[in-house]
Scaffold this active site. Structure first.
Site, PDB file in Angstrom:
ATOM      1  N   HIS A 133       1.452  -1.363   0.088  1.00 32.62           N
ATOM      2  CA  HIS A 133      -0.067  -0.223   0.280  1.00 32.62           C
ATOM      3  C   HIS A 133       1.256   1.516   0.086  1.00 32.62           C
ATOM      4  O   HIS A 133       1.636   1.463  -0.691  1.00 32.62           O
ATOM      5  CB  HIS A 133      -1.201  -0.524   1.328  1.00 32.62           C
ATOM      6  CG  HIS A 133      -1.909   0.638   1.404  1.00 32.62           C
ATOM      7  ND1 HIS A 133      -2.582   1.605   0.197  1.00 32.62           N
ATOM      8  CD2 HIS A 133      -2.793   1.455   2.139  1.00 32.62           C
ATOM      9  CE1 HIS A 133      -3.519   2.632   0.512  1.00 32.62           C
ATOM     10  NE2 HIS A 133      -3.670   2.215   2.722  1.00 32.62           N
TER      11      HIS A 133
ATOM     12  N   HIS B 213      -1.837  -2.274  -9.389  1.00 30.65           N
ATOM     13  CA  HIS B 213      -3.713  -1.351  -8.568  1.00 30.65           C
ATOM     14  C   HIS B 213      -4.395  -2.917  -8.548  1.00 30.65           C
ATOM     15  O   HIS B 213      -4.417  -3.392  -9.813  1.00 30.65           O
ATOM     16  CB  HIS B 213      -4.125  -0.173  -9.513  1.00 30.65           C
ATOM     17  CG  HIS B 213      -4.283   0.322  -8.632  1.00 30.65           C
ATOM     18  ND1 HIS B 213      -5.463   0.349  -8.090  1.00 30.65           N
ATOM     19  CD2 HIS B 213      -3.697   1.525  -7.850  1.00 30.65           C
ATOM     20  CE1 HIS B 213      -5.777   1.283  -7.324  1.00 30.65           C
ATOM     21  NE2 HIS B 213      -4.497   1.579  -6.943  1.00 30.65           N
TER      22      HIS B 213
ATOM     23  N   ASP C 240       2.772   5.699  -6.938  1.00 29.98           N
ATOM     24  CA  ASP C 240       3.654   5.310  -6.247  1.00 29.98           C
ATOM     25  C   ASP C 240       5.479   5.129  -6.877  1.00 29.98           C
ATOM     26  O   ASP C 240       5.702   5.062  -6.316  1.00 29.98           O
ATOM     27  CB  ASP C 240       4.236   4.144  -5.496  1.00 29.98           C
ATOM     28  CG  ASP C 240       2.960   4.506  -4.073  1.00 29.98           C
ATOM     29  OD1 ASP C 240       2.220   3.480  -3.738  1.00 29.98           O
ATOM     30  OD2 ASP C 240       2.985   5.336  -3.690  1.00 29.98           O
TER      31      ASP C 240
HETATM   32  C1  SDX Z   1      -1.194   2.158  -3.123  1.00 29.14           C
HETATM   33  O1  SDX Z   1      -5.873   0.956  -3.498  1.00 29.14           O
HETATM   34  C2  SDX Z   1      -5.471   2.142  -3.618  1.00 29.14           C
HETATM   35  O2  SDX Z   1      -6.543   2.847  -3.859  1.00 29.14           O
HETATM   36  C3  SDX Z   1      -4.356   2.109  -3.021  1.00 29.14           C
HETATM   37  C4  SDX Z   1      -3.408   3.141  -3.418  1.00 29.14           C
HETATM   38  C5  SDX Z   1      -4.229   4.592  -3.073  1.00 29.14           C
HETATM   39  O3  SDX Z   1      -3.978   5.839  -3.089  1.00 29.14           O
HETATM   40  O4  SDX Z   1      -4.434   3.944  -2.127  1.00 29.14           O
HETATM   41  O5  SDX Z   1      -3.380   4.082  -4.839  1.00 29.14           O
HETATM   42  C6  SDX Z   1      -2.097   3.912  -2.628  1.00 29.14           C
HETATM   43  O6  SDX Z   1      -1.642   1.027  -2.997  1.00 29.14           O
HETATM   44  C7  SDX Z   1      -1.103   2.011  -4.697  1.00 29.14           C
HETATM   45  C8  SDX Z   1      -0.447   0.702  -5.073  1.00 29.14           C
HETATM   46  C9  SDX Z   1       0.760   0.359  -4.093  1.00 29.14           C
HETATM   47  N1  SDX Z   1       1.693  -1.105  -4.228  1.00 29.14           N
HETATM   48  C10 SDX Z   1       2.798  -1.152  -5.130  1.00 29.14           C
HETATM   49  O7  SDX Z   1       3.094  -0.606  -5.613  1.00 29.14           O
HETATM   50  C11 SDX Z   1       2.989  -2.222  -5.104  1.00 29.14           C
HETATM   51  C12 SDX Z   1       3.339  -3.981  -6.219  1.00 29.14           C
HETATM   52  N2  SDX Z   1       1.851  -3.960  -5.770  1.00 29.14           N
HETATM   53  C13 SDX Z   1       1.429  -4.972  -6.371  1.00 29.14           C
HETATM   54  O8  SDX Z   1       1.461  -5.120  -4.794  1.00 29.14           O
HETATM   55  C14 SDX Z   1      -0.394  -5.271  -6.695  1.00 29.14           C
HETATM   56  O9  SDX Z   1      -0.148  -4.480  -7.835  1.00 29.14           O
HETATM   57  C15 SDX Z   1      -1.492  -4.562  -5.451  1.00 29.14           C
HETATM   58  C16 SDX Z   1      -0.868  -4.676  -4.604  1.00 29.14           C
HETATM   59  C17 SDX Z   1      -1.000  -3.106  -5.758  1.00 29.14           C
HETATM   60  C18 SDX Z   1      -2.498  -4.969  -6.260  1.00 29.14           C
HETATM   61  O10 SDX Z   1      -2.322  -6.347  -6.572  1.00 29.14           O
HETATM   62  P1  SDX Z   1      -4.033  -7.000  -6.284  1.00 29.14           P
HETATM   63  O11 SDX Z   1      -4.424  -6.047  -6.919  1.00 29.14           O
HETATM   64  O12 SDX Z   1      -4.262  -7.843  -5.339  1.00 29.14           O
HETATM   65  O13 SDX Z   1      -3.682  -8.509  -7.852  1.00 29.14           O
HETATM   66  P2  SDX Z   1      -2.795  -9.473  -7.354  1.00 29.14           P
HETATM   67  O14 SDX Z   1      -1.701  -9.332  -6.426  1.00 29.14           O
HETATM   68  O15 SDX Z   1      -3.839 -11.099  -7.528  1.00 29.14           O
HETATM   69  O16 SDX Z   1      -2.027  -9.335  -9.279  1.00 29.14           O
HETATM   70  C19 SDX Z   1      -2.346 -10.512 -10.411  1.00 29.14           C
HETATM   71  C20 SDX Z   1      -1.275 -10.935 -11.047  1.00 29.14           C
HETATM   72  C21 SDX Z   1      -0.824 -11.856 -10.171  1.00 29.14           C
HETATM   73  O17 SDX Z   1      -0.125 -12.807 -11.257  1.00 29.14           O
HETATM   74  P3  SDX Z   1      -1.271 -14.134 -11.112  1.00 29.14           P
HETATM   75  O18 SDX Z   1      -0.962 -14.785  -9.913  1.00 29.14           O
HETATM   76  O19 SDX Z   1      -2.852 -13.369 -12.056  1.00 29.14           O
HETATM   77  O20 SDX Z   1      -0.077 -14.863 -12.128  1.00 29.14           O
HETATM   78  O21 SDX Z   1      -0.578  -9.296 -11.588  1.00 29.14           O
HETATM   79  C22 SDX Z   1       0.838 -10.186 -10.593  1.00 29.14           C
HETATM   80  C23 SDX Z   1       0.207 -10.623  -9.191  1.00 29.14           C
HETATM   81  O22 SDX Z   1       1.495 -11.541  -9.166  1.00 29.14           O
HETATM   82  N3  SDX Z   1       1.234  -8.972  -9.973  1.00 29.14           N
HETATM   83  C24 SDX Z   1       2.468  -8.138 -10.401  1.00 29.14           C
HETATM   84  C25 SDX Z   1       2.453  -7.157 -10.001  1.00 29.14           C
HETATM   85  N4  SDX Z   1       0.957  -6.449  -9.057  1.00 29.14           N
HETATM   86  C26 SDX Z   1       0.581  -7.835  -9.476  1.00 29.14           C
HETATM   87  N5  SDX Z   1       3.585  -9.150 -10.964  1.00 29.14           N
HETATM   88  C27 SDX Z   1       4.794  -8.105 -10.674  1.00 29.14           C
HETATM   89  N6  SDX Z   1       4.785  -6.759  -9.863  1.00 29.14           N
HETATM   90  C28 SDX Z   1       3.652  -6.272  -9.815  1.00 29.14           C
HETATM   91  N7  SDX Z   1       3.798  -5.206  -9.341  1.00 29.14           N
END
Ligand code: SDX
Length: 426
Positions: free
Chosen positions: A266, A307, A365
């Protein structure tokens, strides 16, 4: 009320269950599943991927189109033409202020910027290298000790005063965290300065001489505050609403939001992006990190990418990238090596099928940390800046929750533990 119905049939249940369907002013319709309890059923939605937990008028996100609106106004226009305190007014009141309303709001906030002098003693209990988010969770929660007796959460005016206090005091506490970490004296707020100027002054001025805040950096700082102000029902905002639903003191609720924001998935991602860019170190190493991000057996994620809601560009990331270019050019560091790695990383990722198929784009971010570093803010303070900015979102949602009849939040579960059994007789 409901203008549509959903009908559900469940194996083993007679007939069908009729569920009301509601439409908002924007976004998907919602199915009211509350009648299911009477049928002995719960919905199941770990991570709340498809759950609307509440009704809200503050912010709308269209993840497919990359749209973010506050009070109906697109974030790009607010970031480029408004300012943080005006956006604070908009989120709290639902409308932009008139010039007179804006002047009054700014004056009130400016006159709440000091914290109780006793607050400075809290810092002495921390090591100088304590993570500033740990100090913020403690100090914001401790604000409850100074105000919890003078706050009727059912009184709209009391809630408004609390919002002013939090908007005004977060920059002061944030700057105190930084000063404490570098062993410099705390700087008192200067009420003649703008919100962003005052923050930069408290961060970088010392009692030893005049400190002139750069207008460019102040404008960039204010824009970063605007871009992080609110974002619908994200994890930390949902935490604040849930804490608020028990009737907890708003300062305690905001402390809970700060704690939830800290996670690297997050708000902690901005700090993690800089750590990742520094770990990549050179554009030549990017392919290795891209492969690690794609490897399901490797916990490494491309920080600042992906996201839960956006399946297109995060509109905030676009403004942030533009601001990044402007600030670094103004500072004469457009060749910043980390920026070059970030831009190359974005380009490679956006051309890679893994990221394209999963609709993973840079989020808010990805570029923010590069700007904050250029302003002179240490990486450990990045999430504190996010918390400072998001305080208006948190307290606006908390206020919205208490502005209408509400219930304590209490989700249920799918239980898969042991069935009833007697304790073994000795
Ligand atoms: C913020 O919710 C909000 O609005 C948050 C925010 C706000 O203003 O409040 O926008 C602020 O928190 C932005 C996000 C910051 N976090 C990061 O940048 C961390 C990296 N991102 C990931 O951890 C992830 O993308 C999340 C946590 C942001 C979202 O996760 P989800 O929605 O649960 O998605 P998921 O984990 O189910 O991913 C779907 C697929 C998966 O692969 P498969 O299982 O389908 O094979 O996408 C992959 C994930 O492994 N994936 C990534 C990835 N993000 C998702 N793979 C590599 N790198 C990534 N960053």
């Amino acid at each position: 009320m409901a203008d549509k119905k959903a009908r559900l049939t469940v194996d083993g249940l007679e007939g069908e269950i009729e569920l009301p369907v509601y439409s908002g002013t924007e976004g998907p319709d919602v199915i009211d599943v509350r009648p299911l309890t009477g049928q002995g059923l719960f919905t199941y939605d770990p991570g709340f991927v498809s759950t609307a937990a509440c009704e809200s008028k503050l912010t709308y996100i269209d993840g497919g189109k990359g749209i973010l609106l506050h009070g109906g106004y697109p974030i790009e226009q607010l970031a480029n033409h408004s300012d943080y305190l005006e956006v604070c007014y908009l989120l709290l009141n639902g409308e932009l202020p008139t010039p007179e309303e804006k002047e009054e709001f700014v004056n009130i906030v400016s006159n709440h910027t000091m914290v109780h002098e006793q607050m400075s003693h809290f810092f002495n209990g921390f090591r100088r290298d304590a993570h500033p988010m740990a100090i913020m969770v403690a100090c914001v929660g401790a604000l409850s000790a100074f105000y919890h007796d003078s706050l009727d959460i059912n009184d709209a005016h009391h809630r408004e005063v609390c919002a002013y206090r939090l908007i005004a005091k977060m920059p002061t506490l944030a700057a105190m965290c930084y000063k404490y970490s570098i062993g410099q004296p705390f700087m008192y707020p200067r009420n003649e300065l703008s919100y962003a100027e005052n923050f930069l002054h408290m961060m970088f001025a010392t009692p030893c001489g005049e400190y002139k805040v750069s207008p460019t950096l102040a404008r960039a700082m204010d824009k970063i505050f605007v871009l992080h102000a609110d974002h619908e029902q994200n994890a930390s905002t949902s935490t604040v609403r849930l804490a608020g639903s028990s009737g907890a003191n708003p300062f305690a609720c905001i402390a809970a939001g700060i704690a939830a924001l800290w996670g690297p998935a997050h708000g902690g991602a901005n700090e993690a992006v800089l750590v990742m860019l520094e770990e990549i170190g050179d554009e030549a190493n990017i392919p290795e990190f891209i492969e690690r991000a794609k490897d399901p057996n490797d916990p490494f994620r491309l920080m600042g990418f992906g996201h839960r809601v956006y399946r297109n560009f995060d509109p905030r990331a676009k403004v942030m990238k533009q601001t990044c270019d402007e600030v670094l050019a103004e500072l004469g560091i457009e060749n910043d090596p980390l920026l070059k790695i970030a831009k190359r990383l974005e380009q490679i990722a956006l051309e890679d099928d893994y990221f394209v198929e999963r609709k993973l784009y840079p989020n808010v971010d990805f570029y923010s940390g590069i700007i904050l570093k250029a302003i002179g803010i240490p990486t450990s303070m990045f999430t504190v800046i996010f918390a400072l900015s998001r305080t208006i979102g948190w307290i606006s949602h908390w206020n919205e929750f208490h502005s209408s009849p509400n219930k304590i939040g209490r989700p249920r579960q799918l239980y898969t533990g042991p069935k009833f059994r007697d304790y073994p007789s000795k």
